[in-house]
Design a protein around this motif. Sequence first.
Motif, PDB file in Angstrom:
ATOM      1  N   THR A 174       0.771  -1.351   0.061  1.00 42.12           N
ATOM      2  CA  THR A 174       0.126  -0.021  -0.004  1.00 42.12           C
ATOM      3  C   THR A 174       0.923   1.204  -0.031  1.00 42.12           C
ATOM      4  N   LYS A 175       2.166   1.079   0.309  1.00 37.10           N
ATOM      5  CA  LYS A 175       3.026   2.219   0.456  1.00 37.10           C
ATOM      6  C   LYS A 175       2.548   3.240   1.554  1.00 37.10           C
ATOM      7  N   MET A 176       1.894   2.651   2.548  1.00 35.88           N
ATOM      8  CA  MET A 176       1.633   3.375   3.862  1.00 35.88           C
ATOM      9  C   MET A 176       2.582   3.152   4.839  1.00 35.88           C
ATOM     10  N   PRO A 177       2.564   3.972   5.826  1.00 35.07           N
ATOM     11  CA  PRO A 177       3.853   3.797   6.953  1.00 35.07           C
ATOM     12  C   PRO A 177       3.462   2.373   7.685  1.00 35.07           C
ATOM     13  N   LEU A 178       4.628   2.002   7.755  1.00 38.46           N
ATOM     14  CA  LEU A 178       4.583   0.688   8.663  1.00 38.46           C
ATOM     15  C   LEU A 178       4.154   0.892  10.086  1.00 38.46           C
ATOM     16  N   GLY A 179       4.545   1.721  10.679  1.00 42.93           N
ATOM     17  CA  GLY A 179       4.023   2.031  12.050  1.00 42.93           C
ATOM     18  C   GLY A 179       2.666   1.992  12.481  1.00 42.93           C
ATOM     19  N   VAL A 180       1.796   2.547  11.321  1.00 38.75           N
ATOM     20  CA  VAL A 180       0.541   2.647  11.283  1.00 38.75           C
ATOM     21  C   VAL A 180       0.012   1.153  11.523  1.00 38.75           C
ATOM     22  N   PHE A 181       0.321   0.500  10.672  1.00 42.32           N
ATOM     23  CA  PHE A 181      -0.112  -0.802  10.503  1.00 42.32           C
ATOM     24  C   PHE A 181       0.208  -1.745  11.644  1.00 42.32           C
ATOM     25  N   ILE A 182       1.420  -1.368  12.411  1.00 39.84           N
ATOM     26  CA  ILE A 182       1.593  -2.486  13.326  1.00 39.84           C
ATOM     27  C   ILE A 182       0.628  -2.079  14.557  1.00 39.84           C
ATOM     28  N   PHE A 183       0.499  -0.717  14.781  1.00 42.79           N
ATOM     29  CA  PHE A 183      -0.486  -0.313  15.665  1.00 42.79           C
ATOM     30  C   PHE A 183      -1.952  -0.915  15.634  1.00 42.79           C
ATOM     31  N   VAL A 184      -2.294  -0.495  14.643  1.00 40.33           N
ATOM     32  CA  VAL A 184      -3.826  -0.936  13.913  1.00 40.33           C
ATOM     33  C   VAL A 184      -4.097  -2.415  14.087  1.00 40.33           C
ATOM     34  N   PHE A 185      -3.206  -3.019  13.345  1.00 39.11           N
ATOM     35  CA  PHE A 185      -3.300  -4.439  13.352  1.00 39.11           C
ATOM     36  C   PHE A 185      -3.372  -5.477  14.637  1.00 39.11           C
ATOM     37  N   ASN A 186      -2.486  -4.630  15.565  1.00 35.74           N
ATOM     38  CA  ASN A 186      -2.292  -5.270  16.905  1.00 35.74           C
ATOM     39  C   ASN A 186      -3.716  -4.863  17.945  1.00 35.74           C
ATOM     40  N   LEU A 187      -4.218  -3.819  17.631  1.00 39.48           N
ATOM     41  CA  LEU A 187      -5.330  -3.188  18.476  1.00 39.48           C
ATOM     42  C   LEU A 187      -6.638  -4.151  18.659  1.00 39.48           C
ATOM     43  N   PRO A 188      -6.968  -4.978  17.641  1.00 39.89           N
ATOM     44  CA  PRO A 188      -8.132  -5.972  17.949  1.00 39.89           C
ATOM     45  C   PRO A 188      -7.772  -6.953  18.782  1.00 39.89           C
TER      46      PRO A 188
ATOM     47  N   SER B 193       0.708  -3.343  29.454  1.00 41.86           N
ATOM     48  CA  SER B 193       2.226  -3.396  29.069  1.00 41.86           C
ATOM     49  C   SER B 193       2.392  -3.695  27.689  1.00 41.86           C
ATOM     50  N   THR B 194       1.715  -4.556  26.992  1.00 36.37           N
ATOM     51  CA  THR B 194       1.635  -4.865  25.563  1.00 36.37           C
ATOM     52  C   THR B 194       1.306  -3.767  24.796  1.00 36.37           C
ATOM     53  N   LEU B 195       0.201  -3.091  24.908  1.00 31.51           N
ATOM     54  CA  LEU B 195      -0.301  -1.760  24.529  1.00 31.51           C
ATOM     55  C   LEU B 195       0.894  -0.802  24.382  1.00 31.51           C
ATOM     56  N   TYR B 196       1.416  -0.692  25.437  1.00 29.29           N
ATOM     57  CA  TYR B 196       2.515   0.429  25.504  1.00 29.29           C
ATOM     58  C   TYR B 196       3.655   0.142  24.918  1.00 29.29           C
ATOM     59  N   ALA B 197       4.256  -1.144  24.748  1.00 36.25           N
ATOM     60  CA  ALA B 197       5.170  -1.572  24.195  1.00 36.25           C
ATOM     61  C   ALA B 197       5.132  -1.381  22.730  1.00 36.25           C
ATOM     62  N   ILE B 198       3.836  -2.003  22.035  1.00 35.04           N
ATOM     63  CA  ILE B 198       3.607  -1.764  20.853  1.00 35.04           C
ATOM     64  C   ILE B 198       3.441  -0.396  20.382  1.00 35.04           C
ATOM     65  N   SER B 199       2.731   0.424  21.098  1.00 31.16           N
ATOM     66  CA  SER B 199       3.056   2.029  20.838  1.00 31.16           C
ATOM     67  C   SER B 199       4.310   2.411  20.405  1.00 31.16           C
ATOM     68  N   ILE B 200       5.395   2.174  21.471  1.00 26.38           N
ATOM     69  CA  ILE B 200       6.589   2.656  21.335  1.00 26.38           C
ATOM     70  C   ILE B 200       7.410   1.983  19.925  1.00 26.38           C
ATOM     71  N   LEU B 201       6.805   0.874  19.926  1.00 29.66           N
ATOM     72  CA  LEU B 201       7.389  -0.095  18.455  1.00 29.66           C
ATOM     73  C   LEU B 201       6.819   0.759  17.215  1.00 29.66           C
ATOM     74  N   SER B 202       5.585   1.020  17.200  1.00 31.22           N
ATOM     75  CA  SER B 202       5.065   1.852  16.055  1.00 31.22           C
ATOM     76  C   SER B 202       5.677   3.126  16.017  1.00 31.22           C
ATOM     77  N   LEU B 203       5.880   3.920  17.097  1.00 33.33           N
ATOM     78  CA  LEU B 203       6.789   5.357  16.891  1.00 33.33           C
ATOM     79  C   LEU B 203       7.999   5.126  16.652  1.00 33.33           C
ATOM     80  N   GLY B 204       8.644   3.862  16.879  1.00 33.14           N
ATOM     81  CA  GLY B 204      10.079   3.760  16.678  1.00 33.14           C
ATOM     82  C   GLY B 204      10.241   3.520  15.093  1.00 33.14           C
ATOM     83  N   VAL B 205       9.341   2.548  14.772  1.00 35.37           N
ATOM     84  CA  VAL B 205       9.711   2.032  13.254  1.00 35.37           C
ATOM     85  C   VAL B 205       9.434   3.572  12.367  1.00 35.37           C
TER      86      VAL B 205
END
Length: 285
Positions: free
Chosen positions: A53-67, A83-95
């Motif tokens: 899709t050429k869209m940002p990876l960080g967005v998909f990591i957060f959105v796909f994990n949320l459900p 704890s998982t939500l926090y770590a995934i949020s940092i991962l999304s921002l990091g990428v």
Amino acid sequence: MVKQKKKVKTVYKFLFLTIGAILASIGLEIFLVPNNIVDGGINGISIITSYLTKMPLGVFIFVFNLPFLIFGYSQIGKTFVISTLYAISILSLGVSAFHTMPSLTQDPLLAAVFGGIIIGIGVGMVIRYGGSLDGTEIVAIILSKKTAFSVGEIVMFFNLFILSSAGVVFGWDRAMYSLIAYFVAFKVIDLTIEGLDESKAVIIISDKPDEIAEVLMARLGRGVTFLEGQGGYSKQAKGVLYSVVTRLEVSKLKSIIDEIDEEAFVTIQDVHEVLGGRLAKKAIH
């Protein structure tokens, strides 16, 4: 005092969750993603979707994990999900932050190995401090309780599907490099969680339990617990000792037991974690 210790422990926990998530994002954006190598789980699906899709990876990591996090909130526990939500949020921002940085190597094998190592350290650190970086693990835990499949088998099924998809999108050579990265990360996660100084639980059944216990405490500096046992055939009372030693002390322990009682029955098992009850280490004679 108790509240103060609890606050320090919480800060310590979230500090390492942050470090782990940042390391994982470095492994993804500096090594795997630029070389079209995918990670396992939701992150792998996110990499493929971002590429298509050429869209940002960080967005998909957060959105796909949320459900998965919402699904697991009532099933697994509030603390783990937060704890998982926090770590995934940092991962999304990091990428997202590391996306503009160039890859450190164009060699796919080096990218797979070093990316796998860095991701493994990051993921292992997050797991060790009570979180996760992949929503599929939450589903796997829940499904394992309702089906005959283990958590590992369910996660493996997910990853086989993801790696097969990577082969279709990026080519089968990249799928094989992805498999290398996944294997390296898997091994490093274990090392990070369990540590290099692996402990061993030892059970000793002997007719000379007092002598063995005395020498183990004197020469290895390890605590020994006495248990009551009875021979299944002879019905005679047997001395049973339980102790925990390091991996490097196993050879010395065997030598000590052999010196005192050659007929002793000994079992040695891996121990993933030891909390309290250990004596201070003494010099080995």
